[in-house]
Design a protein around this motif. Structure first.
Motif, PDB file in Angstrom:
ATOM      1  N   ASN A   1       8.006   8.108   1.092  1.00 53.24           N
ATOM      2  CA  ASN A   1       7.039   8.482   2.126  1.00 53.24           C
ATOM      3  C   ASN A   1       6.484   7.233   2.824  1.00 53.24           C
ATOM      4  OD1 ASN A   1       5.156  10.191   3.587  1.00 53.24           O
ATOM      5  ND2 ASN A   1       3.605   9.542   2.118  1.00 53.24           N
ATOM      6  N   THR A   2       6.219   6.189   2.065  1.00 52.38           N
ATOM      7  CA  THR A   2       5.688   4.938   2.616  1.00 52.38           C
ATOM      8  C   THR A   2       6.774   4.141   3.330  1.00 52.38           C
ATOM      9  OG1 THR A   2       4.044   4.860   0.847  1.00 52.38           O
ATOM     10  CG2 THR A   2       4.481   2.797   2.002  1.00 52.38           C
TER      11      THR A   2
ATOM     12  N   PHE B   1       0.860  -1.180   0.000  1.00 55.02           N
ATOM     13  CA  PHE B   1       0.000   0.000   0.000  1.00 55.02           C
ATOM     14  C   PHE B   1       0.897   1.230   0.000  1.00 55.02           C
ATOM     15  CE2 PHE B   1      -2.217   3.396   2.317  1.00 55.02           C
ATOM     16  CZ  PHE B   1      -3.308   3.540   1.493  1.00 55.02           C
ATOM     17  N   VAL B   2       1.017   1.892  -1.141  1.00 55.61           N
ATOM     18  CA  VAL B   2       1.868   3.072  -1.263  1.00 55.61           C
ATOM     19  C   VAL B   2       0.996   4.310  -1.093  1.00 55.61           C
ATOM     20  CG1 VAL B   2       3.396   4.382  -2.786  1.00 55.61           C
ATOM     21  CG2 VAL B   2       3.488   1.890  -2.760  1.00 55.61           C
ATOM     22  N   ILE B   3       1.428   5.198  -0.219  1.00 56.98           N
ATOM     23  CA  ILE B   3       0.710   6.447   0.027  1.00 56.98           C
ATOM     24  C   ILE B   3       1.054   7.399  -1.104  1.00 56.98           C
ATOM     25  CG2 ILE B   3       0.377   8.349   1.649  1.00 56.98           C
ATOM     26  CD1 ILE B   3       1.502   6.339   3.826  1.00 56.98           C
ATOM     27  N   ASP B   4       0.100   7.662  -1.961  1.00 59.70           N
ATOM     28  CA  ASP B   4       0.305   8.495  -3.138  1.00 59.70           C
ATOM     29  C   ASP B   4       0.357   9.968  -2.722  1.00 59.70           C
ATOM     30  OD1 ASP B   4       0.745   8.430  -5.834  1.00 59.70           O
ATOM     31  OD2 ASP B   4      -1.373   8.501  -6.387  1.00 59.70           O
ATOM     32  N   VAL B   5       1.441  10.651  -3.064  1.00 55.77           N
ATOM     33  CA  VAL B   5       1.585  12.071  -2.727  1.00 55.77           C
ATOM     34  C   VAL B   5       1.874  12.872  -3.993  1.00 55.77           C
ATOM     35  CG1 VAL B   5       2.346  11.676  -0.349  1.00 55.77           C
ATOM     36  CG2 VAL B   5       4.035  11.793  -2.163  1.00 55.77           C
ATOM     37  N   ALA B   6       1.515  14.133  -3.950  1.00 61.50           N
ATOM     38  CA  ALA B   6       1.739  15.026  -5.087  1.00 61.50           C
ATOM     39  C   ALA B   6       3.137  15.633  -5.004  1.00 61.50           C
ATOM     40  CB  ALA B   6       0.677  16.122  -5.106  1.00 61.50           C
ATOM     41  N   ALA B   7       3.591  16.179  -6.131  1.00 56.97           N
ATOM     42  CA  ALA B   7       4.936  16.742  -6.231  1.00 56.97           C
ATOM     43  C   ALA B   7       5.200  17.818  -5.176  1.00 56.97           C
ATOM     44  CB  ALA B   7       5.157  17.313  -7.630  1.00 56.97           C
TER      45      ALA B   7
END
Length: 186
Positions: free
Chosen positions: A147-148, A60-66
């Protein structure tokens, strides 16, 4: 022993065959396969290709913006320490740049870097993950994975995006556990 006792004993043993020297009693236990045991011992002595398991999951990868500001702290980490980290007031003693790496190469490199920093009792490091806007419009891969992964790493106490002069939202300061050789760990 009386004659009556001897005849009673003989009648009790009627039909019993004496064991020969090389016969063994059947205990019901399975027989050992000595060839299989020798083969297992031989296999145990052979070098095995080591599979490196680092514990960093991509399940489960925590999707983050640039431009997302990253920050996280493990339970029990003092808020004052995290405030200092976010403000860049804890000096980082090592730096890693993951620009241009594949996700797998970044994972391997990050794991090795954190292991070395822990071995050297480093308190804080900087990890530059970049914030590349992808052509397909999806979120930055390495930044999202870092981040993950940092949340899963056992030596990471917390992390926060860097000040602009140290990479801004393209890098994080990482606060690491120490084995308390230098005194108390926060």
């Amino acid at each position: 022993m009386s004659d009556d006792d001897f005849s009673l004993f003989q009648s009790a043993l009627h039909g019993v065959k004496p064991l020969r020297q090389d016969d063994r009693a059947d205990t019901g236990a399975p027989q050992r396969d000595h060839r299989q045991i020798a083969s297992r011992r031989q296999a145990a002595m052979q070098p095995v290709e080591v599979q490196k398991v680092d514990g960093l999951s991509d399940q489960f990868v925590i999707d983050v913006a640039a431009e997302d500001d990253l920050h996280w702290a493990r339970d029990g980490v003092q808020e004052g320490q995290m405030r200092k980290l976010r403000a860049g007031q804890i000096t980082f003693e090592g730096s890693l740049d993951l620009h241009g790496m594949t996700v797998e190469k970044a994972r391997e490199t990050l794991w090795g870097f954190l292991a070395e920093a822990t071995r050297l009792e480093v308190r804080c490091v900087r990890v530059t993950h970049g914030k590349a806007a992808r052509l397909d419009g999806r979120r930055p891969m390495v930044k999202s994975h870092v981040n993950t992964w940092l949340r899963q790493h056992p030596q990471v106490l917390g992390f926060a995006s860097c000040l602009p002069r140290h990479g801004g939202t393209g890098a994080v300061y990482v606060l690491l556990k120490r084995t308390m050789l230098d005194g108390r760990d926060e």
